[in-house]
Enzyme design. Structure first.
Site, PDB file in Angstrom:
ATOM      1  N   GLY A 122      18.643  19.117  23.574  1.00 61.41           N
ATOM      2  CA  GLY A 122      18.821  19.992  22.507  1.00 61.41           C
ATOM      3  C   GLY A 122      20.128  20.993  23.322  1.00 61.41           C
ATOM      4  O   GLY A 122      20.862  19.663  23.563  1.00 61.41           O
ATOM      5  N   GLY A 123      20.427  21.841  23.112  1.00 66.36           N
ATOM      6  CA  GLY A 123      21.852  22.669  23.706  1.00 66.36           C
ATOM      7  C   GLY A 123      21.952  22.560  24.613  1.00 66.36           C
ATOM      8  O   GLY A 123      22.874  23.105  24.998  1.00 66.36           O
TER       9      GLY A 123
ATOM     10  N   GLY B  45      19.383  21.639  27.046  1.00 58.51           N
ATOM     11  CA  GLY B  45      18.545  20.518  28.443  1.00 58.51           C
ATOM     12  C   GLY B  45      18.328  19.503  27.581  1.00 58.51           C
ATOM     13  O   GLY B  45      18.056  18.953  25.893  1.00 58.51           O
TER      14      GLY B  45
ATOM     15  N   ASP C 123      10.549  29.494  16.348  1.00 57.39           N
ATOM     16  CA  ASP C 123      11.431  27.957  16.082  1.00 57.39           C
ATOM     17  C   ASP C 123      10.181  27.021  16.124  1.00 57.39           C
ATOM     18  O   ASP C 123       9.999  25.775  15.882  1.00 57.39           O
ATOM     19  CB  ASP C 123      12.294  27.445  16.723  1.00 57.39           C
ATOM     20  CG  ASP C 123      12.886  26.746  16.053  1.00 57.39           C
ATOM     21  OD1 ASP C 123      13.405  26.598  14.906  1.00 57.39           O
ATOM     22  OD2 ASP C 123      13.375  26.130  16.896  1.00 57.39           O
TER      23      ASP C 123
ATOM     24  N   ILE D  83      14.081  11.430  26.091  1.00 54.89           N
ATOM     25  CA  ILE D  83      12.973  11.558  24.543  1.00 54.89           C
ATOM     26  C   ILE D  83      13.588  12.795  23.682  1.00 54.89           C
ATOM     27  O   ILE D  83      12.812  12.618  22.933  1.00 54.89           O
ATOM     28  CB  ILE D  83      11.648  11.241  24.583  1.00 54.89           C
ATOM     29  CG1 ILE D  83      11.897  12.418  25.671  1.00 54.89           C
ATOM     30  CG2 ILE D  83      11.271   9.795  25.302  1.00 54.89           C
ATOM     31  CD1 ILE D  83       9.851  12.549  25.669  1.00 54.89           C
TER      32      ILE D  83
ATOM     33  N   LYS E 232      11.456  17.714  31.498  1.00 56.05           N
ATOM     34  CA  LYS E 232      13.274  18.848  30.538  1.00 56.05           C
ATOM     35  C   LYS E 232      13.842  19.375  31.923  1.00 56.05           C
ATOM     36  O   LYS E 232      13.587  20.150  32.993  1.00 56.05           O
ATOM     37  CB  LYS E 232      12.737  19.577  29.988  1.00 56.05           C
ATOM     38  CG  LYS E 232      13.580  20.395  29.208  1.00 56.05           C
ATOM     39  CD  LYS E 232      13.122  21.187  28.035  1.00 56.05           C
ATOM     40  CE  LYS E 232      14.169  21.972  26.985  1.00 56.05           C
ATOM     41  NZ  LYS E 232      13.591  22.852  26.264  1.00 56.05           N
TER      42      LYS E 232
ATOM     43  N   VAL F 102      15.068  16.524  27.643  1.00 51.84           N
ATOM     44  CA  VAL F 102      13.817  15.933  28.051  1.00 51.84           C
ATOM     45  C   VAL F 102      14.166  14.170  28.378  1.00 51.84           C
ATOM     46  O   VAL F 102      14.207  13.169  27.277  1.00 51.84           O
ATOM     47  CB  VAL F 102      13.118  16.205  26.892  1.00 51.84           C
ATOM     48  CG1 VAL F 102      11.878  16.309  27.830  1.00 51.84           C
ATOM     49  CG2 VAL F 102      13.281  17.817  26.400  1.00 51.84           C
TER      50      VAL F 102
END
Length: 912
Positions: free
Chosen positions: A98-99, A101, A212, A95, A119, A103
């Site tokens: 990222g860079g 990891g 962020d 779902i 994650k 999820v």
């Protein structure tokens, strides 16, 4: 997305780096090495800096360039796939990614079934730096406990050593998208945004800077029909005053971390070592800007088209337009206003003025001029929504002049030189100038004094925050020990004593360091009563001392701040804790005095500012007062206290639309009042009291209320109402029982208190089978054996009943259900003609009932009523006089009960 760029500006000329970067990025990748070799020559530091920028530019993602048609920029998931099982979790579908990891939505299989988010680090990304950042995110989330921050449930590593953690699954969409899709008006958007501010404030109080904050990291999901924002993704979070991981995690000099459109000016520096919580305030300002205008101050198109260093310069130096100005200038105003349910002119008018001021204060380039805290930002929005004056205001003329000079430094300096040359003679001889200079020096001195005072206040606040957090950590240690080593009461006396001594020393050191700080004194007082509440009977004297210390500290705080209700609420609870310890120490008079103090405080709180938890606290106070009065023979006083306890419970149910607090406490009050009425000969009123509460909250407490009613009706011999309650139990709560073996066990037991309790007894049998199916390792498995034995007896399968019941009887402890098991064994043996075994089992049951405890909270529980009801039936069946009960257990009751196994046990219900 999050951009990360690394260079070393201490050893290179930034202007030269930018020049070469611009020249190199326009060339094909294959030609860049030759170009850099010629342009940089022997300067390896210069070449490394340019190559670092090129690498960041190439990997920065779609904020610098769009994907070519048909090209998938995301790498395939190489480390696992849906269906993979990791620990107690089965991966369902990815779902998010990222860079470092990915999820997954996952299904937790034990000890509860639920959907979660898992994650995990990607294959090949498990470097020391990545693992450190991953563990930092996991620890940051674990530190926080807020309804608007995704919770961490679990953590671990795979068999291959790759770490993962399990979070609350937030089935939401970005806050901006949610607001647009639901056409939320500006006020509704502000209400959601304030919740986000409170979540960020909570993170800051825990020492965590998000770094962020953007719409994709603020998801909105529906909970109970209401939108609830959840802050997620602390992957680049920074700790301000603590170490999030024992591994090395280094944000290098020259690293730029964040998403450009939402990045604060200090994040846009090539050195992010001086980032503090006000960086998140800036990002919140950008998010608020976007919620109001539909775009960010730095528009996405400009970010995509400009070079990275140019983007960073714009973030640092260029002032964004006010939200109302942006709305007025855009051609998309009609569609933006429509998404907010307003006419274009109305939207511009709403934003112009105070909302402009609030947003621009959050977006100040100089962080000293921003809101100090996220709560400060939320409070200003709250003032706006309440038509109160806001703290933000338009910038002064002096401030605007300074900003103009900063933007136009060269022309401004030239003009100043000309002006000073023309007026130099006059100004040099002007007495007025001298006075003005003196005034400026005085003003500068005053400003310096105020600055130092602010710095000292800030330092004091940080010291207070550190001590405050240390106090909270100390309190959490109590629950951590209980979770890590089993129930507190099960810990060895030596371990309890050691833990108590260490925690007490910690609190005493806190008081020595900052005894004048109310937060430290308050948390220490809460820690004292927490320890007192958890100490076992062997340490009653120590527990009383701790509770009295807590009371003394809270009384002092309440006297200093009489209008702060929380001090009085905790003081009320500390007195209740002391009362429970005095009850355990057989000091009823002293316990009642403490309860009267607690009662007075709680009733005052309930009158002044009704809080959701107050009725629940009063339930316990009135219940304990009733118990003490009942023990002392003051029946009328006890009756009144139990009625008040039930009324407080019903008040809370009314507040929360039928959601009750503690069903066990309500059941105790109800059963005590029922018995008092029965003993007074008011049987009809007792029955009506039970039935009226069932009709008032037919679904309240789940099956518990109906279950208790069935038992009480049978105890007084009201078979008609007993059978009615049993039918309702089966009709209303069969689905609950199917999900919960505990519910199935309880309902089955209660429906076996008399023969022919229901027309279709097979429904009861199915509940007992549910209780013993796939529950071999359940903590209550022994109880489930008893319900199976009872249903076997009522179904006429007496040999099978004996087989199941003797599995219970082998672990006899003299508890209520032991008596129930022995009484049922006696009847089953009697039906089979086992005269000696039947008599021995009956004597064992009567011995258990003779040992029924007489303390305040156990003397008349539903379990003992089960035992008494079945014992009466067994005595009648065996023809034994009820008054001839032994005073103690037989010396070896189990040896007189040999197992009688059936010749051929039924396949569907054989004992485990």
């Amino acid at each position: 997305m999050t951009a990360v760029m690394t260079t070393d500006p201490t050893k290179t000329d930034l202007a030269k780096v930018q020049e070469l970067f611009e020249a190199a990025r326009s060339r094909p990748a294959a030609e860049r090495p030759q170009f850099l070799a010629e342009a940089c020559g022997p300067d390896t530091q210069l070449r490394a800096a340019v190559e670092s920028l090129l690498s960041a530019h190439d990997s920065a993602g779609d904020f610098l360039k769009s994907a070519a048609p048909g090209v998938d920029l995301d790498p395939p998931l190489m480390f696992t796939a849906p269906g993979t099982v990791i620990g107690h979790y089965k991966l369902l579908e990815p779902i998010g990614e990222g860079g470092y990891g990915t999820v997954f939505m996952a299904e937790q299989t034990t000890p509860v079934h639920r959907k979660v988010a898992l994650k995990i680090i990607k294959a090949g990304m498990d470097t020391r730096q990545v693992i450190a950042r991953f563990e930092a995110e996991r620890q940051a989330l674990a530190l926080m406990d807020h309804p608007n921050i995704a919770k961490v449930f679990d953590a671990g590593t795979t068999d291959s050593g790759r770490p993962y953690f399990v979070m609350e699954l937030v089935k939401g969409i970005p806050i901006t998208k949610y607001c647009d899709e639901h056409r939320l008006e500006p006020r509704q958007r502000l209400e959601l945004f304030m919740q986000v501010c409170h979540a960020v404030q909570h993170a800051h109080q825990k020492g965590i800077i998000h770094r962020d904050i953007k719409p994709t990291n603020v998801l909105v999901a529906q909970y109970d029909g209401k939108p609830v924002p959840k802050v997620i993704d602390f992957g680049v979070a920074k700790a301000t005053g603590q170490q999030l991981t024992e591994r090395t995690m280094f944000t290098g000099f020259g690293d730029v971390i964040g998403t450009p459109q939402y990045m604060s000016p200090e994040q846009a520096e090539l050195n992010q070592l001086d980032i503090d919580t006000r960086s998140d305030i800036y990002s919140l300002g950008v998010l608020l800007y976007e919620l109001l205008t539909g775009t960010t101050p730095l528009e996405a198109k400009r970010v995509k088209e400009a070079a990275l260093l140019e983007v960073l310069r714009v973030i640092r130096e260029e002032e964004p337009p006010r939200p109302s100005t942006r709305l007025t200038a855009t051609a998309e105003l009609p569609s933006i206003a429509a998404q907010r349910g307003l006419e274009p002119k109305s939207l511009s008018g709403i934003v112009r003025g105070e909302l402009d001021w609030i947003v621009m204060k959050a977006l100040e380039k100089d962080r000293a001029r921003r809101y100090e805290t996220a709560n400060g930002l939320a409070r200003d929005i709250e003032r706006y929504m309440s038509d109160e004056p806001v703290a933000a205001c338009p910038p002064s003329t002096t401030y605007r002049v300074k900003k103009f000079v900063r933007r136009n430094k060269g022309p401004a300096v030239a003009a100043a030189i000309v002006l000073l040359t023309l007026l130099g003679g006059i100004i040099g001889t002007s007495y007025g100038l001298i006075r003005a200079q003196q005034a400026r020096r005085a003003e500068a001195a005053r400003a310096e004094s105020e600055r130092r005072a602010r710095e000292e206040a800030e330092a004091q606040r940080k010291r207070s925050d550190r001590n405050f957090e240390r106090a909270r950590v100390a309190i959490r240690r109590i629950s951590l020990v209980a979770r890590g080593s089993g129930d507190w009461a099960q810990l060895s006396p030596a371990l309890r004593k050691k833990f108590t001594e260490q925690t007490m020393q910690f609190y005493e050191s806190l008081l020595e360091e900052g005894s004048s700080e109310p937060t430290v004194r308050f948390e220490t007082a809460v820690g004292y009563w927490s320890l007192a509440m958890n100490l076992g009977a062997a340490e009653d004297e120590r527990a009383q001392k701790l509770a009295r210390q807590a009371i003394a500290m809270l009384e002092a705080l309440a006297n200093e701040s009489p209008n702060f209700a929380e001090y009085r609420a905790q003081l009320a609870w500390a007195n209740f804790v002391l009362a429970t310890k005095l009850v355990a120490a057989h000091q009823p008079a002293e316990a009642e005095a403490a309860l009267r103090v607690s009662l007075k405080l709680y009733e005052r709180l309930l009158i002044e500012a009704p809080r959701g938890e107050d009725p629940v606290d009063l339930v316990m106070v009135y219940l304990t007062l009733g118990e003490l009065a009942l023990q002392d023979g003051r029946v009328e006083e006890a009756e009144n206290a139990f009625r008040r306890s039930m009324a407080m419970h019903e008040l809370q149910a009314t507040k929360y639309s039928g959601v009750d607090g503690n069903p066990h406490l309500y059941a105790i009050s109800c059963s005590r009042l029922f018995k008092i009425l029965v003993d007074k000969g008011q049987r009809r009123e007792a029955v009506e009291m039970i039935r009226s509460r069932l009709e008032l909250y037919p679904s309240g407490h789940g099956y518990h209320r109906w279950n208790d009613a069935a038992v009480m009706f049978m105890w007084i011999g009201d078979v008609e109402n007993y059978r009615w309650a049993c039918r309702e139990l089966l009709n209303r709560f069969t689905s609950d029982a199917a999900e919960s073996p505990e519910a199935a066990d309880r309902i089955a037991k209660s429906c076996c208190l008399a023969p022919d309790s229901v027309t279709d007894f097979s429904r009861v049998e199915r509940l007992a089978i549910r209780a013993v199916t796939d529950t071999e390792r359940h903590v209550y498995r022994r109880y489930f054996n008893l319900s199976k034995g009872l249903t076997e007896y009522r179904a006429g399968r007496h040999e099978q009943a004996i087989e199941w019941l003797q599995r219970w009887a082998r672990a006899n402890t003299g508890a209520a259900f032991d008596g129930t098991a022995f009484a049922t064994l006696a009847m089953a043996h009697h039906r089979l003609g086992h005269v000696d075994q039947a008599r021995a089992a009956l004597e064992a049951a009567r011995a258990v009932i003779a040992m029924k405890p007489h303390d305040a909270l156990k003397s008349w529980s539903m379990d003992w009523l089960h035992c008494e009801i079945l014992l009466r039936e067994a005595e009648a069946l065996l023809g034994v006089n009820h008054s001839q009960a032994p005073s103690s257990l037989p010396s070896a009751p189990l040896t007189t009960l040999p197992a009688t196994a059936p010749a051929s046990p039924p396949a569907r219900a054989s004992p485990p």
